[in-house]
Scaffold this motif. Structure first.
Motif, PDB file in Angstrom:
ATOM      1  N   ALA A 155     -19.979 -26.051  58.465  1.00 55.42           N
ATOM      2  CA  ALA A 155     -19.233 -26.668  57.366  1.00 55.42           C
ATOM      3  C   ALA A 155     -17.838 -26.051  57.237  1.00 55.42           C
ATOM      4  O   ALA A 155     -16.858 -26.767  57.003  1.00 55.42           O
ATOM      5  CB  ALA A 155     -20.002 -26.521  56.056  1.00 55.42           C
ATOM      6  N   LYS A 156     -17.744 -24.754  57.420  1.00 60.53           N
ATOM      7  CA  LYS A 156     -16.446 -24.086  57.330  1.00 60.53           C
ATOM      8  C   LYS A 156     -15.467 -24.650  58.355  1.00 60.53           C
ATOM      9  O   LYS A 156     -14.291 -24.847  58.050  1.00 60.53           O
ATOM     10  CB  LYS A 156     -16.619 -22.570  57.507  1.00 60.53           C
ATOM     11  CG  LYS A 156     -17.237 -21.911  56.289  1.00 60.53           C
ATOM     12  CD  LYS A 156     -17.772 -20.524  56.539  1.00 60.53           C
ATOM     13  CE  LYS A 156     -16.799 -19.487  56.916  1.00 60.53           C
ATOM     14  NZ  LYS A 156     -17.408 -18.137  57.005  1.00 60.53           N
ATOM     15  N   SER A 157     -15.959 -24.947  59.542  1.00 60.54           N
ATOM     16  CA  SER A 157     -15.061 -25.515  60.555  1.00 60.54           C
ATOM     17  C   SER A 157     -14.628 -26.933  60.178  1.00 60.54           C
ATOM     18  O   SER A 157     -13.517 -27.343  60.493  1.00 60.54           O
ATOM     19  CB  SER A 157     -15.702 -25.479  61.938  1.00 60.54           C
ATOM     20  OG  SER A 157     -16.761 -26.392  62.029  1.00 60.54           O
ATOM     21  N   TYR A 189     -27.522 -31.245  54.488  1.00 56.38           N
ATOM     22  CA  TYR A 189     -27.892 -31.176  53.074  1.00 56.38           C
ATOM     23  C   TYR A 189     -27.894 -32.570  52.482  1.00 56.38           C
ATOM     24  O   TYR A 189     -26.903 -33.292  52.565  1.00 56.38           O
ATOM     25  CB  TYR A 189     -26.922 -30.269  52.299  1.00 56.38           C
ATOM     26  CG  TYR A 189     -27.119 -28.817  52.635  1.00 56.38           C
ATOM     27  CD1 TYR A 189     -28.064 -28.055  51.973  1.00 56.38           C
ATOM     28  CD2 TYR A 189     -26.384 -28.220  53.649  1.00 56.38           C
ATOM     29  CE1 TYR A 189     -28.267 -26.729  52.298  1.00 56.38           C
ATOM     30  CE2 TYR A 189     -26.586 -26.891  53.982  1.00 56.38           C
ATOM     31  CZ  TYR A 189     -27.520 -26.153  53.309  1.00 56.38           C
ATOM     32  OH  TYR A 189     -27.729 -24.840  53.634  1.00 56.38           O
ATOM     33  N   GLU A 190     -28.993 -32.933  51.868  1.00 61.56           N
ATOM     34  CA  GLU A 190     -29.089 -34.257  51.259  1.00 61.56           C
ATOM     35  C   GLU A 190     -28.378 -34.300  49.914  1.00 61.56           C
ATOM     36  O   GLU A 190     -27.985 -35.368  49.455  1.00 61.56           O
ATOM     37  CB  GLU A 190     -30.553 -34.660  51.100  1.00 61.56           C
ATOM     38  CG  GLU A 190     -31.226 -34.861  52.430  1.00 61.56           C
ATOM     39  CD  GLU A 190     -32.679 -35.278  52.304  1.00 61.56           C
ATOM     40  OE1 GLU A 190     -33.004 -36.348  52.863  1.00 61.56           O
ATOM     41  OE2 GLU A 190     -33.455 -34.549  51.669  1.00 61.56           O
ATOM     42  N   HIS A 191     -28.201 -33.148  49.297  1.00 62.29           N
ATOM     43  CA  HIS A 191     -27.581 -33.085  47.971  1.00 62.29           C
ATOM     44  C   HIS A 191     -26.375 -32.156  47.985  1.00 62.29           C
ATOM     45  O   HIS A 191     -26.479 -31.003  48.392  1.00 62.29           O
ATOM     46  CB  HIS A 191     -28.587 -32.606  46.927  1.00 62.29           C
ATOM     47  CG  HIS A 191     -29.814 -33.462  46.870  1.00 62.29           C
ATOM     48  ND1 HIS A 191     -29.805 -34.725  46.338  1.00 62.29           N
ATOM     49  CD2 HIS A 191     -31.065 -33.250  47.315  1.00 62.29           C
ATOM     50  CE1 HIS A 191     -31.007 -35.249  46.444  1.00 62.29           C
ATOM     51  NE2 HIS A 191     -31.794 -34.384  47.044  1.00 62.29           N
ATOM     52  N   TYR A 192     -25.260 -32.671  47.512  1.00 60.27           N
ATOM     53  CA  TYR A 192     -24.022 -31.902  47.485  1.00 60.27           C
ATOM     54  C   TYR A 192     -24.190 -30.605  46.694  1.00 60.27           C
ATOM     55  O   TYR A 192     -23.698 -29.560  47.110  1.00 60.27           O
ATOM     56  CB  TYR A 192     -22.895 -32.748  46.879  1.00 60.27           C
ATOM     57  CG  TYR A 192     -21.688 -31.915  46.537  1.00 60.27           C
ATOM     58  CD1 TYR A 192     -20.784 -31.560  47.531  1.00 60.27           C
ATOM     59  CD2 TYR A 192     -21.474 -31.457  45.244  1.00 60.27           C
ATOM     60  CE1 TYR A 192     -19.686 -30.778  47.247  1.00 60.27           C
ATOM     61  CE2 TYR A 192     -20.377 -30.664  44.950  1.00 60.27           C
ATOM     62  CZ  TYR A 192     -19.500 -30.327  45.950  1.00 60.27           C
ATOM     63  OH  TYR A 192     -18.422 -29.544  45.669  1.00 60.27           O
ATOM     64  N   ALA A 205     -23.275 -26.906  47.906  1.00 62.07           N
ATOM     65  CA  ALA A 205     -22.242 -26.116  47.232  1.00 62.07           C
ATOM     66  C   ALA A 205     -22.790 -24.764  46.770  1.00 62.07           C
ATOM     67  O   ALA A 205     -22.117 -23.740  46.899  1.00 62.07           O
ATOM     68  CB  ALA A 205     -21.668 -26.895  46.051  1.00 62.07           C
ATOM     69  N   ARG A 206     -24.006 -24.761  46.274  1.00 56.31           N
ATOM     70  CA  ARG A 206     -24.627 -23.512  45.817  1.00 56.31           C
ATOM     71  C   ARG A 206     -24.854 -22.557  46.993  1.00 56.31           C
ATOM     72  O   ARG A 206     -24.525 -21.373  46.922  1.00 56.31           O
ATOM     73  CB  ARG A 206     -25.944 -23.816  45.090  1.00 56.31           C
ATOM     74  CG  ARG A 206     -26.601 -22.606  44.487  1.00 56.31           C
ATOM     75  CD  ARG A 206     -27.850 -22.953  43.678  1.00 56.31           C
ATOM     76  NE  ARG A 206     -28.856 -23.629  44.482  1.00 56.31           N
ATOM     77  CZ  ARG A 206     -29.215 -24.896  44.332  1.00 56.31           C
ATOM     78  NH1 ARG A 206     -28.683 -25.657  43.399  1.00 56.31           N
ATOM     79  NH2 ARG A 206     -30.132 -25.420  45.120  1.00 56.31           N
ATOM     80  N   ARG A 217     -17.173 -18.324  47.744  1.00 53.11           N
ATOM     81  CA  ARG A 217     -16.267 -19.365  47.250  1.00 53.11           C
ATOM     82  C   ARG A 217     -16.970 -20.714  47.295  1.00 53.11           C
ATOM     83  O   ARG A 217     -17.811 -20.945  48.152  1.00 53.11           O
ATOM     84  CB  ARG A 217     -15.022 -19.473  48.117  1.00 53.11           C
ATOM     85  CG  ARG A 217     -14.100 -18.304  48.050  1.00 53.11           C
ATOM     86  CD  ARG A 217     -12.790 -18.663  48.761  1.00 53.11           C
ATOM     87  NE  ARG A 217     -11.809 -17.662  48.454  1.00 53.11           N
ATOM     88  CZ  ARG A 217     -11.339 -16.804  49.331  1.00 53.11           C
ATOM     89  NH1 ARG A 217     -11.749 -16.844  50.573  1.00 53.11           N
ATOM     90  NH2 ARG A 217     -10.442 -15.919  48.980  1.00 53.11           N
ATOM     91  N   SER A 218     -16.552 -21.596  46.416  1.00 53.65           N
ATOM     92  CA  SER A 218     -17.037 -22.971  46.503  1.00 53.65           C
ATOM     93  C   SER A 218     -16.412 -23.597  47.744  1.00 53.65           C
ATOM     94  O   SER A 218     -15.385 -23.114  48.245  1.00 53.65           O
ATOM     95  CB  SER A 218     -16.619 -23.757  45.251  1.00 53.65           C
ATOM     96  OG  SER A 218     -15.212 -23.970  45.259  1.00 53.65           O
ATOM     97  N   PRO A 219     -16.994 -24.685  48.245  1.00 54.13           N
ATOM     98  CA  PRO A 219     -16.378 -25.343  49.407  1.00 54.13           C
ATOM     99  C   PRO A 219     -14.920 -25.746  49.139  1.00 54.13           C
ATOM    100  O   PRO A 219     -14.061 -25.575  50.003  1.00 54.13           O
ATOM    101  CB  PRO A 219     -17.264 -26.565  49.645  1.00 54.13           C
ATOM    102  CG  PRO A 219     -18.583 -26.199  49.050  1.00 54.13           C
ATOM    103  CD  PRO A 219     -18.266 -25.329  47.871  1.00 54.13           C
TER     104      PRO A 219
END
Length: 135
Positions: free
Chosen positions: A87-89, A107-110, A114-115, A123-125
């Motif tokens: 995700a970071k990339s 992840y099916e749920h944002y 995020a958590r 940090r948050s995304p």
């Protein structure tokens, strides 16, 4: 960038990320097999540690101990870490929404994404993306 272009970009980035993952020859067979399976299904939201463990016919304790001994964390932690790395990339691309990134990395749920992301990076995304852009 249209939807097809965004999806192609995500798929290309995730394929390159997956190609960069390796399995050590020094690991026990069960850990090598488990790691290879995780890498092959990393972005599948249906991937479960239980399924992998049952495929190897190991008890939960034995599997977790072997995996931890080699990787330094539990199988579930390993999966979370690799997904967040991927995700970071993807967060470098402003055209990709964070919800799309979350979905494509498994992840099916944002909110769950995020958590987990915040727990692992501090940090948050969105904050991670903004910090990366300002660097």
């Amino acid at each position: 960038m249209n939807v097809a272009e965004r999806v192609a970009l995500i798929e290309d980035e995730l394929a390159a990320f997956r190609e960069g993952l390796s399995v050590s020859d020094e690991a026990p067979d069960s850990v090598r097999l488990a790691t290879a399976r995780i890498h092959g299904s990393l972005f599948d939201p249906a991937l479960t540690v239980t399924d992998i463990r049952e495929d190897l016919s190991l008890t939960s304790t034995t599997f977790s101990a072997r995996f931890r001994r080699h990787h330094g964390c539990t199988p579930a932690c390993y999966i979370r870490r690799r997904r967040v790395e991927a995700a970071k990339s993807l967060l470098q691309y402003d055209d990709l929404t964070i919800a799309d990134i979350a979905f494509h990395v498994g992840y099916e749920h944002y909110r769950t994404f995020a958590r987990v992301f915040k727990r692992l990076t501090g940090r948050s995304p969105q904050a991670f993306r903004e910090h990366r852009q300002s660097s």
